[in-house]
Motif scaffolding. Sequence first.
Motif, PDB file in Angstrom:
ATOM      1  N   LYS A 177       1.253 -17.417   9.366  1.00  0.00           N
ATOM      2  CA  LYS A 177      -0.175 -17.988   9.195  1.00  0.00           C
ATOM      3  C   LYS A 177      -1.050 -17.048   9.208  1.00  0.00           C
ATOM      4  CE  LYS A 177      -2.980 -22.192   9.720  1.00  0.00           C
ATOM      5  NZ  LYS A 177      -4.506 -21.285   9.991  1.00  0.00           N
ATOM      6  N   CYS A 178      -0.843 -16.185  10.393  1.00  0.00           N
ATOM      7  CA  CYS A 178      -1.794 -15.088  10.746  1.00  0.00           C
ATOM      8  C   CYS A 178      -2.010 -14.075   9.528  1.00  0.00           C
ATOM      9  CB  CYS A 178      -1.143 -14.330  12.053  1.00  0.00           C
ATOM     10  SG  CYS A 178      -1.246 -15.435  13.659  1.00  0.00           S
ATOM     11  N   PHE A 179      -0.497 -13.825   9.194  1.00  0.00           N
ATOM     12  CA  PHE A 179      -0.692 -12.819   7.967  1.00  0.00           C
ATOM     13  C   PHE A 179      -1.475 -13.333   6.662  1.00  0.00           C
ATOM     14  CE2 PHE A 179       2.719 -10.385   9.887  1.00  0.00           C
ATOM     15  CZ  PHE A 179       2.720  -9.120   9.300  1.00  0.00           C
ATOM     16  N   TYR A 180      -1.134 -14.750   6.446  1.00  0.00           N
ATOM     17  CA  TYR A 180      -1.757 -15.006   5.235  1.00  0.00           C
ATOM     18  C   TYR A 180      -3.137 -15.517   5.459  1.00  0.00           C
ATOM     19  CZ  TYR A 180       2.958 -16.140   3.536  1.00  0.00           C
ATOM     20  OH  TYR A 180       4.395 -15.902   2.954  1.00  0.00           O
ATOM     21  N   ASP A 181      -3.584 -15.671   6.597  1.00  0.00           N
ATOM     22  CA  ASP A 181      -5.116 -15.794   6.616  1.00  0.00           C
ATOM     23  C   ASP A 181      -5.945 -14.699   6.873  1.00  0.00           C
ATOM     24  OD1 ASP A 181      -4.654 -18.601   6.856  1.00  0.00           O
ATOM     25  OD2 ASP A 181      -4.798 -18.865   8.934  1.00  0.00           O
ATOM     26  N   TYR A 182      -5.127 -13.664   7.173  1.00  0.00           N
ATOM     27  CA  TYR A 182      -6.012 -12.173   7.324  1.00  0.00           C
ATOM     28  C   TYR A 182      -6.811 -11.655   6.096  1.00  0.00           C
ATOM     29  CZ  TYR A 182      -7.142  -7.407   8.969  1.00  0.00           C
ATOM     30  OH  TYR A 182      -7.486  -6.220   9.373  1.00  0.00           O
ATOM     31  N   ARG A 183      -8.007 -11.007   6.256  1.00  0.00           N
ATOM     32  CA  ARG A 183      -8.420 -10.685   5.167  1.00  0.00           C
ATOM     33  C   ARG A 183      -8.856  -8.911   5.455  1.00  0.00           C
ATOM     34  NH1 ARG A 183      -6.342 -13.728   3.320  1.00  0.00           N
ATOM     35  NH2 ARG A 183      -7.016 -15.546   2.261  1.00  0.00           N
ATOM     36  N   PHE A 184      -8.690  -8.155   4.565  1.00  0.00           N
ATOM     37  CA  PHE A 184      -8.280  -6.786   4.763  1.00  0.00           C
ATOM     38  C   PHE A 184      -9.800  -5.971   5.346  1.00  0.00           C
ATOM     39  CE2 PHE A 184      -4.206  -5.614   2.205  1.00  0.00           C
ATOM     40  CZ  PHE A 184      -3.807  -6.353   3.054  1.00  0.00           C
ATOM     41  N   SER A 185      -9.634  -4.976   6.098  1.00  0.00           N
ATOM     42  CA  SER A 185     -10.913  -4.350   6.306  1.00  0.00           C
ATOM     43  C   SER A 185     -11.421  -3.390   5.275  1.00  0.00           C
ATOM     44  CB  SER A 185     -10.594  -3.381   7.371  1.00  0.00           C
ATOM     45  OG  SER A 185      -9.525  -2.518   7.113  1.00  0.00           O
ATOM     46  N   ASP A 186     -12.560  -3.076   5.046  1.00  0.00           N
ATOM     47  CA  ASP A 186     -12.689  -2.316   3.992  1.00  0.00           C
ATOM     48  C   ASP A 186     -11.984  -0.722   3.872  1.00  0.00           C
ATOM     49  OD1 ASP A 186     -14.817  -4.004   3.619  1.00  0.00           O
ATOM     50  OD2 ASP A 186     -16.451  -2.822   4.724  1.00  0.00           O
ATOM     51  N   GLU A 187     -11.720  -0.264   4.912  1.00  0.00           N
ATOM     52  CA  GLU A 187     -10.639   0.879   4.777  1.00  0.00           C
ATOM     53  C   GLU A 187      -9.299   0.452   3.992  1.00  0.00           C
ATOM     54  OE1 GLU A 187     -12.246  -0.142   7.421  1.00  0.00           O
ATOM     55  OE2 GLU A 187     -13.767   1.379   7.708  1.00  0.00           O
ATOM     56  N   LEU A 188      -8.841  -0.700   4.541  1.00  0.00           N
ATOM     57  CA  LEU A 188      -7.428  -1.102   3.898  1.00  0.00           C
ATOM     58  C   LEU A 188      -7.714  -1.377   2.516  1.00  0.00           C
ATOM     59  CD1 LEU A 188      -4.715  -1.138   5.511  1.00  0.00           C
ATOM     60  CD2 LEU A 188      -5.290  -3.697   5.820  1.00  0.00           C
ATOM     61  N   LYS A 189      -8.433  -2.199   2.228  1.00  0.00           N
ATOM     62  CA  LYS A 189      -9.131  -2.492   0.580  1.00  0.00           C
ATOM     63  C   LYS A 189      -9.214  -1.274  -0.032  1.00  0.00           C
ATOM     64  CE  LYS A 189     -12.472  -5.472   1.644  1.00  0.00           C
ATOM     65  NZ  LYS A 189     -13.836  -6.351   1.297  1.00  0.00           N
ATOM     66  N   LYS A 190      -9.724  -0.218   0.549  1.00  0.00           N
ATOM     67  CA  LYS A 190      -9.750   0.860  -0.315  1.00  0.00           C
ATOM     68  C   LYS A 190      -8.556   1.744  -0.451  1.00  0.00           C
ATOM     69  CE  LYS A 190     -12.494   5.414  -0.084  1.00  0.00           C
ATOM     70  NZ  LYS A 190     -13.409   6.272   0.763  1.00  0.00           N
ATOM     71  N   ALA A 191      -7.536   1.576   0.660  1.00  0.00           N
ATOM     72  CA  ALA A 191      -6.454   2.233   0.386  1.00  0.00           C
ATOM     73  C   ALA A 191      -5.639   1.415  -0.685  1.00  0.00           C
ATOM     74  CB  ALA A 191      -5.719   2.241   1.800  1.00  0.00           C
ATOM     75  N   PHE A 192      -5.736   0.189  -0.882  1.00  0.00           N
ATOM     76  CA  PHE A 192      -4.813  -0.351  -1.641  1.00  0.00           C
ATOM     77  C   PHE A 192      -5.647  -1.151  -2.934  1.00  0.00           C
ATOM     78  CE2 PHE A 192      -2.584  -0.484   2.492  1.00  0.00           C
ATOM     79  CZ  PHE A 192      -1.404  -0.128   2.051  1.00  0.00           C
ATOM     80  N   ALA A 193      -6.549  -0.225  -3.568  1.00  0.00           N
ATOM     81  CA  ALA A 193      -7.282  -0.186  -4.750  1.00  0.00           C
ATOM     82  C   ALA A 193      -7.983  -1.711  -4.797  1.00  0.00           C
ATOM     83  CB  ALA A 193      -6.141  -0.227  -5.608  1.00  0.00           C
ATOM     84  N   GLY A 194      -8.481  -2.209  -3.702  1.00  0.00           N
ATOM     85  CA  GLY A 194      -9.189  -3.260  -3.575  1.00  0.00           C
ATOM     86  C   GLY A 194      -8.497  -4.618  -3.281  1.00  0.00           C
ATOM     87  N   SER A 195      -7.322  -4.494  -3.188  1.00  0.00           N
ATOM     88  CA  SER A 195      -6.657  -5.718  -2.615  1.00  0.00           C
ATOM     89  C   SER A 195      -7.112  -6.283  -1.183  1.00  0.00           C
ATOM     90  CB  SER A 195      -4.975  -5.543  -2.679  1.00  0.00           C
ATOM     91  OG  SER A 195      -4.550  -5.334  -3.951  1.00  0.00           O
ATOM     92  N   ASP A 196      -6.884  -7.260  -0.932  1.00  0.00           N
ATOM     93  CA  ASP A 196      -7.698  -7.948   0.318  1.00  0.00           C
ATOM     94  C   ASP A 196      -7.041  -8.701   1.177  1.00  0.00           C
ATOM     95  OD1 ASP A 196      -7.603 -10.179  -1.159  1.00  0.00           O
ATOM     96  OD2 ASP A 196      -9.856 -10.664  -0.876  1.00  0.00           O
ATOM     97  N   ARG A 197      -5.540  -9.000   0.779  1.00  0.00           N
ATOM     98  CA  ARG A 197      -4.605  -9.776   1.585  1.00  0.00           C
ATOM     99  C   ARG A 197      -3.378  -9.700   1.400  1.00  0.00           C
ATOM    100  NH1 ARG A 197      -7.005 -15.069  -0.719  1.00  0.00           N
ATOM    101  NH2 ARG A 197      -8.943 -13.489  -1.109  1.00  0.00           N
ATOM    102  N   PHE A 198      -2.554 -10.500   2.145  1.00  0.00           N
ATOM    103  CA  PHE A 198      -0.896 -10.470   1.800  1.00  0.00           C
ATOM    104  C   PHE A 198      -0.787 -11.748   1.253  1.00  0.00           C
ATOM    105  CE2 PHE A 198      -1.704  -8.624   6.211  1.00  0.00           C
ATOM    106  CZ  PHE A 198      -1.016  -7.284   6.027  1.00  0.00           C
ATOM    107  N   PHE A 199      -0.235 -11.370  -0.160  1.00  0.00           N
ATOM    108  CA  PHE A 199      -0.049 -12.569  -1.006  1.00  0.00           C
ATOM    109  C   PHE A 199       1.505 -12.989  -0.998  1.00  0.00           C
ATOM    110  CE2 PHE A 199       0.855 -14.262  -5.264  1.00  0.00           C
ATOM    111  CZ  PHE A 199      -0.371 -14.759  -5.702  1.00  0.00           C
ATOM    112  N   PRO A 200       1.611 -14.399  -0.888  1.00  0.00           N
ATOM    113  CA  PRO A 200       2.943 -15.018  -0.939  1.00  0.00           C
ATOM    114  C   PRO A 200       3.869 -14.589  -1.953  1.00  0.00           C
ATOM    115  CG  PRO A 200       1.271 -16.745   0.017  1.00  0.00           C
ATOM    116  CD  PRO A 200       0.622 -15.461  -0.891  1.00  0.00           C
ATOM    117  N   ILE A 201       5.106 -14.458  -1.478  1.00  0.00           N
ATOM    118  CA  ILE A 201       5.956 -14.096  -2.498  1.00  0.00           C
ATOM    119  C   ILE A 201       7.336 -15.019  -2.242  1.00  0.00           C
ATOM    120  CG2 ILE A 201       5.060 -11.757  -3.418  1.00  0.00           C
ATOM    121  CD1 ILE A 201       7.837 -10.976  -1.899  1.00  0.00           C
TER     122      ILE A 201
END
Length: 331
Positions: free
Chosen positions: A271-295
Amino acid sequence: MKAMWGLAGILAGTMSFGAMAQDGCPNRGDLDAAYCDADKDLVADTPSDPKKLKSPSNLAFTFTPLEDSAAYEKLFKPFTDYLAQCTGKKVGYLSLSSNTAEIEAMRAGSLHVGGFSAGPTNFAVNIAGAVPFAVIGNQKEYQSYTLIMIVRKDSAIQKMPDIKGKKVAHTSSTSNSGHLAPMALFPKIGVVPDKDYKILFSGKHDHSILGVQSGEYDAAAVASDVFDRMVERGQIKADAFRIIYRSDKFPTQAFAYAHDLEPGFRDQMLKCFYDYRFSDELKKAFAGSDRFFPINYKKDFFMVRYVSQSAGESFNRVAYDKQVAKEKEKK
């Protein structure tokens, strides 16, 4: 305080997994003898014996070791701080040097959760009892990448047949985009690796990319997301290269937890993973992605497994031991 973990701790934690085999397991598939897959979802079941469940006071986290480990430790620092607060555990970043080291760390119990590259995810599942649960993404979908073949912009190589007889870098034999996908896909377009060109293993995607830039390699098969992140960080310039091949899409990586985490703690952590929203630096590093998407590993990693099987590769114990032996020979 920052928790510190090393390879010595990983090796010290290694156990005799044959002795841990679960008696009466109705199905294992390609899983190691230590694990059981009774529900046939392709991942290790949670142990039924409460004595085998773990709720570590120090939670070890890492990200795929194919790039600059120190840079990613810094990049994920806001997340690991959040994870510590969210779970009430101390969280340390485990710096590792290779895919094999990461797999061994989880197998030994020294790594509890982390990001694995797409190809090695399959070995992590079968050999280390890793259970994939997320890929970096956004609200709608998870992030994907492609296999690309790159050359220098000033290279005479214009199309795939031109790489025959050239110095071509692959990354490592467990890498999806860096080896398995080329082995499966290139023959369909008339180029057979290790026949039409000699495979030169660089060890990492960034090594392959920088090797092309320096002229050490004439071409390299790498993951597009690694290439894009190196451009974003200013390590390379996109216009210094030319892409002569691009495949269909694959999931970028998988975040996975150790199968023997205590279910109550595990669910809290997820739940901690799924609720987290990325920092601006993390979003920048991962092309705008902002979360851990369930698979779902069985469904979402089907294409990765298909490519590997098409390349004649498997992810069982025998194949893993061969891979480890090859890596030792190169050292």
